[in-house]
Design a protein around this motif. Structure first.
Motif, PDB file in Angstrom:
ATOM      1  N   PRO A  79      -2.897   5.204  14.861  1.00 46.47           N
ATOM      2  CA  PRO A  79      -3.351   3.823  15.096  1.00 46.47           C
ATOM      3  C   PRO A  79      -4.850   3.732  15.399  1.00 46.47           C
ATOM      4  CG  PRO A  79      -1.372   4.289  16.377  1.00 46.47           C
ATOM      5  CD  PRO A  79      -1.837   5.595  15.796  1.00 46.47           C
ATOM      6  N   HIS A  80      -5.362   4.714  16.149  1.00 49.80           N
ATOM      7  CA  HIS A  80      -6.783   4.704  16.520  1.00 49.80           C
ATOM      8  C   HIS A  80      -7.681   4.963  15.307  1.00 49.80           C
ATOM      9  CE1 HIS A  80      -5.409   4.561  20.624  1.00 49.80           C
ATOM     10  NE2 HIS A  80      -4.709   5.663  20.432  1.00 49.80           N
ATOM     11  N   ALA A  85     -11.289   2.423  11.202  1.00 46.49           N
ATOM     12  CA  ALA A  85     -11.704   2.097   9.836  1.00 46.49           C
ATOM     13  C   ALA A  85     -11.584   0.609   9.525  1.00 46.49           C
ATOM     14  CB  ALA A  85     -10.881   2.905   8.832  1.00 46.49           C
ATOM     15  N   GLY A  86     -11.065  -0.165  10.471  1.00 49.18           N
ATOM     16  CA  GLY A  86     -10.965  -1.608  10.272  1.00 49.18           C
ATOM     17  C   GLY A  86      -9.627  -2.088   9.728  1.00 49.18           C
ATOM     18  N   TYR A  87      -8.629  -1.233   9.736  1.00 52.20           N
ATOM     19  CA  TYR A  87      -7.295  -1.648   9.274  1.00 52.20           C
ATOM     20  C   TYR A  87      -6.496  -2.170  10.455  1.00 52.20           C
ATOM     21  CZ  TYR A  87      -8.285   0.917   4.979  1.00 52.20           C
ATOM     22  OH  TYR A  87      -8.841   1.368   3.814  1.00 52.20           O
ATOM     23  N   ASP A  88      -5.582  -3.085  10.140  1.00 55.16           N
ATOM     24  CA  ASP A  88      -4.737  -3.671  11.182  1.00 55.16           C
ATOM     25  C   ASP A  88      -3.258  -3.386  10.881  1.00 55.16           C
ATOM     26  OD1 ASP A  88      -4.550  -5.309   8.964  1.00 55.16           O
ATOM     27  OD2 ASP A  88      -4.507  -7.169  10.110  1.00 55.16           O
ATOM     28  N   PHE A  89      -2.917  -2.116  10.824  1.00 58.93           N
ATOM     29  CA  PHE A  89      -1.539  -1.729  10.529  1.00 58.93           C
ATOM     30  C   PHE A  89      -0.613  -2.056  11.687  1.00 58.93           C
ATOM     31  CE2 PHE A  89      -3.534   0.958   7.313  1.00 58.93           C
ATOM     32  CZ  PHE A  89      -2.625   0.860   6.268  1.00 58.93           C
ATOM     33  N   ASP A  90       0.584  -2.474  11.339  1.00 63.07           N
ATOM     34  CA  ASP A  90       1.646  -2.725  12.292  1.00 63.07           C
ATOM     35  C   ASP A  90       2.093  -1.398  12.902  1.00 63.07           C
ATOM     36  OD1 ASP A  90       3.926  -4.526  13.292  1.00 63.07           O
ATOM     37  OD2 ASP A  90       5.012  -2.902  12.262  1.00 63.07           O
ATOM     38  N   LYS A  91       2.202  -1.347  14.223  1.00 61.55           N
ATOM     39  CA  LYS A  91       2.556  -0.093  14.897  1.00 61.55           C
ATOM     40  C   LYS A  91       3.945   0.391  14.485  1.00 61.55           C
ATOM     41  CE  LYS A  91       2.674   2.389  19.143  1.00 61.55           C
ATOM     42  NZ  LYS A  91       1.983   2.784  20.251  1.00 61.55           N
ATOM     43  N   GLU A  92       4.853  -0.519  14.215  1.00 59.51           N
ATOM     44  CA  GLU A  92       6.201  -0.114  13.789  1.00 59.51           C
ATOM     45  C   GLU A  92       6.149   0.624  12.450  1.00 59.51           C
ATOM     46  OE1 GLU A  92      10.499  -2.075  12.650  1.00 59.51           O
ATOM     47  OE2 GLU A  92       9.192  -3.174  14.023  1.00 59.51           O
ATOM     48  N   ASP A 140       4.643   2.801   0.358  1.00 65.24           N
ATOM     49  CA  ASP A 140       4.017   1.798  -0.510  1.00 65.24           C
ATOM     50  C   ASP A 140       3.259   0.758   0.301  1.00 65.24           C
ATOM     51  OD1 ASP A 140       4.918   3.006  -2.859  1.00 65.24           O
ATOM     52  OD2 ASP A 140       6.682   1.700  -3.037  1.00 65.24           O
ATOM     53  N   SER A 141       3.825   0.334   1.428  1.00 64.72           N
ATOM     54  CA  SER A 141       3.134  -0.638   2.292  1.00 64.72           C
ATOM     55  C   SER A 141       1.798  -0.086   2.756  1.00 64.72           C
ATOM     56  CB  SER A 141       3.991  -0.982   3.512  1.00 64.72           C
ATOM     57  OG  SER A 141       5.124  -1.705   3.127  1.00 64.72           O
ATOM     58  N   PHE A 142       1.800   1.165   3.164  1.00 64.09           N
ATOM     59  CA  PHE A 142       0.567   1.816   3.609  1.00 64.09           C
ATOM     60  C   PHE A 142      -0.442   1.897   2.466  1.00 64.09           C
ATOM     61  CE2 PHE A 142      -2.149   5.487   4.253  1.00 64.09           C
ATOM     62  CZ  PHE A 142      -2.541   5.347   5.568  1.00 64.09           C
ATOM     63  N   LEU A 143      -0.010   2.429   1.342  1.00 67.86           N
ATOM     64  CA  LEU A 143      -0.912   2.616   0.202  1.00 67.86           C
ATOM     65  C   LEU A 143      -1.430   1.290  -0.342  1.00 67.86           C
ATOM     66  CD1 LEU A 143       0.984   5.523  -1.567  1.00 67.86           C
ATOM     67  CD2 LEU A 143      -1.179   5.675  -0.308  1.00 67.86           C
ATOM     68  N   ASN A 144      -0.575   0.269  -0.354  1.00 65.21           N
ATOM     69  CA  ASN A 144      -1.019  -1.047  -0.842  1.00 65.21           C
ATOM     70  C   ASN A 144      -2.084  -1.650   0.062  1.00 65.21           C
ATOM     71  OD1 ASN A 144       0.550  -1.026  -3.156  1.00 65.21           O
ATOM     72  ND2 ASN A 144       2.269  -2.045  -2.150  1.00 65.21           N
ATOM     73  N   LYS A 145      -1.965  -1.436   1.356  1.00 61.25           N
ATOM     74  CA  LYS A 145      -2.991  -1.951   2.269  1.00 61.25           C
ATOM     75  C   LYS A 145      -4.318  -1.238   2.016  1.00 61.25           C
ATOM     76  CE  LYS A 145      -2.650  -4.097   6.220  1.00 61.25           C
ATOM     77  NZ  LYS A 145      -2.230  -4.474   7.540  1.00 61.25           N
ATOM     78  N   ILE A 146      -4.275   0.055   1.788  1.00 59.23           N
ATOM     79  CA  ILE A 146      -5.485   0.807   1.484  1.00 59.23           C
ATOM     80  C   ILE A 146      -6.062   0.340   0.136  1.00 59.23           C
ATOM     81  CG2 ILE A 146      -6.425   3.110   0.974  1.00 59.23           C
ATOM     82  CD1 ILE A 146      -5.578   2.822   3.925  1.00 59.23           C
ATOM     83  N   ARG A 147      -5.196   0.161  -0.844  1.00 59.91           N
ATOM     84  CA  ARG A 147      -5.598  -0.213  -2.201  1.00 59.91           C
ATOM     85  C   ARG A 147      -6.243  -1.599  -2.247  1.00 59.91           C
ATOM     86  NH1 ARG A 147      -0.913   0.476  -4.198  1.00 59.91           N
ATOM     87  NH2 ARG A 147      -1.256   2.611  -4.884  1.00 59.91           N
ATOM     88  N   THR A 148      -5.781  -2.501  -1.416  1.00 55.53           N
ATOM     89  CA  THR A 148      -6.205  -3.897  -1.535  1.00 55.53           C
ATOM     90  C   THR A 148      -7.130  -4.339  -0.396  1.00 55.53           C
ATOM     91  OG1 THR A 148      -4.211  -4.650  -0.351  1.00 55.53           O
ATOM     92  CG2 THR A 148      -4.089  -4.529  -2.767  1.00 55.53           C
ATOM     93  N   PHE A 149      -7.852  -3.397   0.206  1.00 57.56           N
ATOM     94  CA  PHE A 149      -8.742  -3.781   1.296  1.00 57.56           C
ATOM     95  C   PHE A 149      -9.775  -4.818   0.820  1.00 57.56           C
ATOM     96  CE2 PHE A 149     -11.428  -0.808  -0.841  1.00 57.56           C
ATOM     97  CZ  PHE A 149     -12.721  -1.160  -0.517  1.00 57.56           C
ATOM     98  N   ASP A 150     -10.298  -5.541   1.739  1.00 59.76           N
ATOM     99  CA  ASP A 150     -11.314  -6.542   1.426  1.00 59.76           C
ATOM    100  C   ASP A 150     -12.672  -5.835   1.317  1.00 59.76           C
ATOM    101  OD1 ASP A 150     -13.012  -8.669   1.218  1.00 59.76           O
ATOM    102  OD2 ASP A 150     -12.524  -9.538   3.158  1.00 59.76           O
ATOM    103  N   ALA A 151     -13.155  -5.718   0.122  1.00 63.39           N
ATOM    104  CA  ALA A 151     -14.401  -4.974  -0.121  1.00 63.39           C
ATOM    105  C   ALA A 151     -15.660  -5.741   0.288  1.00 63.39           C
ATOM    106  CB  ALA A 151     -14.494  -4.598  -1.607  1.00 63.39           C
ATOM    107  N   ALA A 152     -15.489  -6.968   0.692  1.00 61.79           N
ATOM    108  CA  ALA A 152     -16.659  -7.795   1.021  1.00 61.79           C
ATOM    109  C   ALA A 152     -17.314  -7.398   2.316  1.00 61.79           C
ATOM    110  CB  ALA A 152     -16.256  -9.267   1.095  1.00 61.79           C
TER     111      ALA A 152
END
Length: 152
Positions: A79-80, A85-92, A140-152
């Motif tokens: 989680p840390h 890196a700026g991700y907001d992953f659900d702890k569950e 897939d949930s993890f990888l999709n979040k990495i794949r679709t980060f906001d590049a702005a």
């Protein structure tokens, strides 16, 4: 501490146990469906871990001011490192991926992969078969979040 030497009977017994294990594993991987299930799962696991380690290495470098020689993946730092890196992953979700749960039927993705890699017993293979979609969903949930980060 000196290594205890085996007598000839003990050596024969040990060699027979190793042979039995080899036969068991060869039989298991001869089942093409099970082999594909295991291979696909482990491949996706590896991809997810490699991607995560990019983040973990930077997190550890920032924390210790040196690049680690070895990166151990644990739920304690996940989680840390991801928040760093700026991700907001659900702890569950992170617990389902990185957690230490080893109870059959509710193992984390990491613990199931460990079991498949280090012992490949029938219980682990059956659990993968039963929970294949669920486990892939977490990855897939993890990888999709990495794949679709906001590049702005």
């Amino acid at each position: 501490m000196a290594l205890t030497q085996l007598d000839e009977t003990q050596k024969l017994s040990l060699r027979n146990r190793a042979k039995d294990e080899l036969i068991r594993i060869e039989k298991l991987v001869a089942d093409k469906e099970k082999k594909k299930l295991i291979d696909d799962f482990k491949e996706k696991f590896s991809i997810r871990e490699i991607v995560y380690k990019v983040i973990l290495e930077e997190h550890q470098f920032n924390k210790n001011r040196k690049h680690p020689d070895y990166l151990k993946v644990t739920m304690k730092q996940a989680p840390h490192a991801l928040a760093f890196a700026g991700y907001d992953f659900d702890k569950e979700l992170l617990t389902k991926l990185f957690g230490a749960e080893e109870k059959i039927g509710s193992r984390s993705v990491k613990k199931l992969r460990d079991s498949l890699t280090h012992s490949m017993n029938d219980k682990a293979v059956n659990e993968l078969s039963d929970r294949y979609e669920e486990m892939n969903g977490y990855m897939d949930s993890f990888l999709n979040k990495i794949r679709t980060f906001d590049a702005a």
